[in-house]
Write a protein that holds these residues in place. Sequence first.
Motif, mmCIF file in Angstrom:
data_model
loop_
_atom_site.group_PDB
_atom_site.id
_atom_site.type_symbol
_atom_site.label_atom_id
_atom_site.label_comp_id
_atom_site.label_asym_id
_atom_site.label_seq_id
_atom_site.Cartn_x
_atom_site.Cartn_y
_atom_site.Cartn_z
ATOM 1 N N PHE A 42 1.297 5.143 16.233
ATOM 2 C CA PHE A 42 1.161 6.587 16.431
ATOM 3 C C PHE A 42 1.971 7.360 15.396
ATOM 4 N N VAL A 43 1.374 8.404 14.855
ATOM 5 C CA VAL A 43 1.969 9.146 13.747
ATOM 6 C C VAL A 43 3.322 9.739 14.128
ATOM 7 N N VAL A 44 3.399 10.419 15.255
ATOM 8 C CA VAL A 44 4.644 11.072 15.670
ATOM 9 C C VAL A 44 5.749 10.042 15.874
ATOM 10 N N ASP A 45 5.403 8.915 16.508
ATOM 11 C CA ASP A 45 6.404 7.874 16.734
ATOM 12 C C ASP A 45 6.884 7.254 15.426
ATOM 13 N N ALA A 46 5.954 6.993 14.511
ATOM 14 C CA ALA A 46 6.331 6.426 13.211
ATOM 15 C C ALA A 46 7.215 7.388 12.428
ATOM 16 N N LEU A 47 6.877 8.673 12.477
ATOM 17 C CA LEU A 47 7.698 9.681 11.808
ATOM 18 C C LEU A 47 9.079 9.769 12.444
ATOM 19 N N PHE A 48 9.125 9.744 13.776
ATOM 20 C CA PHE A 48 10.409 9.822 14.479
ATOM 21 C C PHE A 48 11.318 8.672 14.049
ATOM 22 N N GLU A 49 10.770 7.463 14.025
ATOM 23 C CA GLU A 49 11.560 6.289 13.657
ATOM 24 C C GLU A 49 12.049 6.382 12.209
ATOM 25 N N THR A 50 11.172 6.864 11.325
ATOM 26 C CA THR A 50 11.533 6.939 9.907
ATOM 27 C C THR A 50 12.547 8.039 9.644
ATOM 28 N N ILE A 51 12.343 9.212 10.241
ATOM 29 C CA ILE A 51 13.305 10.306 10.079
ATOM 30 C C ILE A 51 14.656 9.903 10.666
ATOM 31 N N SER A 52 14.612 9.233 11.812
ATOM 32 C CA SER A 52 15.849 8.741 12.414
ATOM 33 C C SER A 52 16.560 7.771 11.482
ATOM 34 N N GLY A 53 15.783 6.984 10.735
ATOM 35 C CA GLY A 53 16.373 6.047 9.787
ATOM 36 C C GLY A 53 16.997 6.733 8.591
ATOM 37 N N PHE A 54 16.226 7.572 7.905
ATOM 38 C CA PHE A 54 16.731 8.219 6.693
ATOM 39 C C PHE A 54 17.874 9.186 6.982
ATOM 40 N N THR A 55 17.845 9.862 8.133
ATOM 41 C CA THR A 55 18.927 10.790 8.471
ATOM 42 C C THR A 55 20.123 10.069 9.069
ATOM 43 N N ALA A 81 0.832 -1.206 0.000
ATOM 44 C CA ALA A 81 0.000 0.000 0.000
ATOM 45 C C ALA A 81 0.861 1.249 0.000
ATOM 46 N N ALA A 82 1.942 1.260 0.796
ATOM 47 C CA ALA A 82 2.836 2.421 0.843
ATOM 48 C C ALA A 82 3.517 2.637 -0.502
ATOM 49 N N ALA A 83 3.935 1.539 -1.156
ATOM 50 C CA ALA A 83 4.577 1.648 -2.471
ATOM 51 C C ALA A 83 3.608 2.195 -3.513
ATOM 52 N N VAL A 84 2.367 1.740 -3.470
ATOM 53 C CA VAL A 84 1.353 2.217 -4.417
ATOM 54 C C VAL A 84 1.074 3.694 -4.205
ATOM 55 N N ILE A 85 0.984 4.132 -2.964
ATOM 56 C CA ILE A 85 0.742 5.550 -2.667
ATOM 57 C C ILE A 85 1.885 6.406 -3.196
ATOM 58 N N CYS A 86 3.107 5.959 -2.972
ATOM 59 C CA CYS A 86 4.270 6.694 -3.496
ATOM 60 C C CYS A 86 4.218 6.775 -5.017
ATOM 61 N N GLY A 132 7.652 7.186 4.055
ATOM 62 C CA GLY A 132 8.376 6.052 4.612
ATOM 63 C C GLY A 132 7.807 5.569 5.930
ATOM 64 N N ALA A 133 7.061 6.443 6.615
ATOM 65 C CA ALA A 133 6.444 6.070 7.893
ATOM 66 C C ALA A 133 5.146 5.289 7.698
ATOM 67 N N LEU A 134 4.591 5.344 6.495
ATOM 68 C CA LEU A 134 3.299 4.704 6.253
ATOM 69 C C LEU A 134 3.282 3.207 6.570
ATOM 70 N N PRO A 135 4.291 2.417 6.178
ATOM 71 C CA PRO A 135 4.234 0.980 6.488
ATOM 72 C C PRO A 135 4.159 0.692 7.983
ATOM 73 N N PHE A 136 4.868 1.485 8.784
ATOM 74 C CA PHE A 136 4.820 1.284 10.231
ATOM 75 C C PHE A 136 3.411 1.503 10.773
ATOM 76 N N MET A 137 2.740 2.537 10.247
ATOM 77 C CA MET A 137 1.384 2.835 10.723
ATOM 78 C C MET A 137 0.370 1.843 10.152
ATOM 79 N N PHE A 138 0.490 1.516 8.864
ATOM 80 C CA PHE A 138 -0.445 0.572 8.240
ATOM 81 C C PHE A 138 -0.381 -0.809 8.885
#
Length: 481
Positions: free
Chosen positions: A95-108, A41-46, A83-89
């Motif tokens: 949680f949105v903030v937590d998923a974003l934190f984990e993803t930003i921490s990954g990409f950065t 689903a995340a790949a299709v959205i992208c 990139g956070a979408l798979p974690f939430m899906f």
Amino acid sequence: MNHAMVRYLIGWMLGVESLFLLLPMLTAILYREPVVMAYLAAAVICLIFSALFCHKRPENTRFYAREGFVTVALCWIMLALTGALPFMFSGEIPFVVDALFETISGFTTTGATILSDVEALSHASLLWRSLTHWVGGMGVLVFMLIVLPLAGGQTIHLMRAESPGPSVNKLSPHLRDTAMYLYGIYFGMTVLEIVLLMLGGMPLFDAACTSMATAGTGGFGIWNSSIAYYDSYYLQGVVTIFMVLFGINFSVYFLLLMRRWKNAFRIEEVRVYLGVIIASSVLIAINVRPMFSSFFESFHHAAFQVASIITTTGFSTVDFNQWPAFSKALLVLLMFIGACAGSTGGGMKCSRILLMCKSIRKEMQFLIHPRAVRVNKMDGRRVQHEVMRSVNVFMIAYLLLFILSVLLLSITNQELITNFTAVAATLNNVGPGLELVGPAANFGFFSPFSKIVLMFDMLAGRLEVFPMLLLFAPATWRREK
């Protein structure tokens, strides 16, 4: 501001990300995990957004520094959001903030996590976390330069905005060739580490995840105890060596491949970087010697943690939060120094520290001999005034952002060392700090507001501050007449 061109480039980036999302999806199929639909689903959205943004090539393809900085900043934000979408899906990080934190921490390539039990994640999500490190380490825009149908010198603005360090040099006359050389070296070194880890008995999946996290100097582990899980001097030694290697300016490897030995060994920054690693490892090994059964063991763990911190990888073999004050203070100092410019590491970069030291020496000599004419040199060449100016301005912006972030985190009433090292660990893209954010802890206890501050710091640290700051400048968004 050429808004159409910025939109077009973001679309291309989303298309590239959709391809990367297929790897964890295939992993989920291989391990028969239910999260396969989340990644599909995340790949299709992208892919849908990529098609919408790229359906029409802009008529005006003029692309300057302003568009370069803004494009890079927006691309990284969109990269994190999607990139956070798979974690939430999948519900693994709901949680949105937590998923974003984990993803930003990954990409950065920061490696700071909000998870208390990493081992509870699916194989697909463990691979995705490590893959975000690998993609973010060299830079998704650098990868995009290989496939993006843009001509001319305008693409240098993308590389300069995304690549770490005071200045960016092309390895060949054509920027696309430069990007191919960089990713070729990057991929080759990653594969070599995977092979060496497997020779030491590490399973393929573990070796791939560990190597991608090492290559991007990110530090996401697949076990709660990080690299300490592998109770092997050989495996930990391989990771130590490759952390150091990925912290070296990739121009050195290009020069070595081109057999330009003299130019490769002339680079001062690399000599300083390796010297700091050796000196710090010896000092810490002596300081922590009473905590281990032999000097070899103390040096082994000291060298690992020094390599992990100065390259901003963030792996751990021990809980260095329990080490003596001298060792902890030295490790915090190494967080700020960071790796070499042009590497996958974070921090201020050794080249900036070296240039600032040269400026201090020049100023002291000027005070002693006011009429003497002296210039700063690096690698035998005169350092241009523009480079020194950019270093000084970067340091001012960096320190102001650091101070502001610590003040904002103090609103949550956490103790000073936790707040200070949390900002140091995120702004320098290190990962673990001290006290409540030590290597045996996580960032999950912070409030949503504090996590947003730390997420901004991670992005600002990876993109060298200014691309993120320019998003808030009104002049950035004015249309050209």
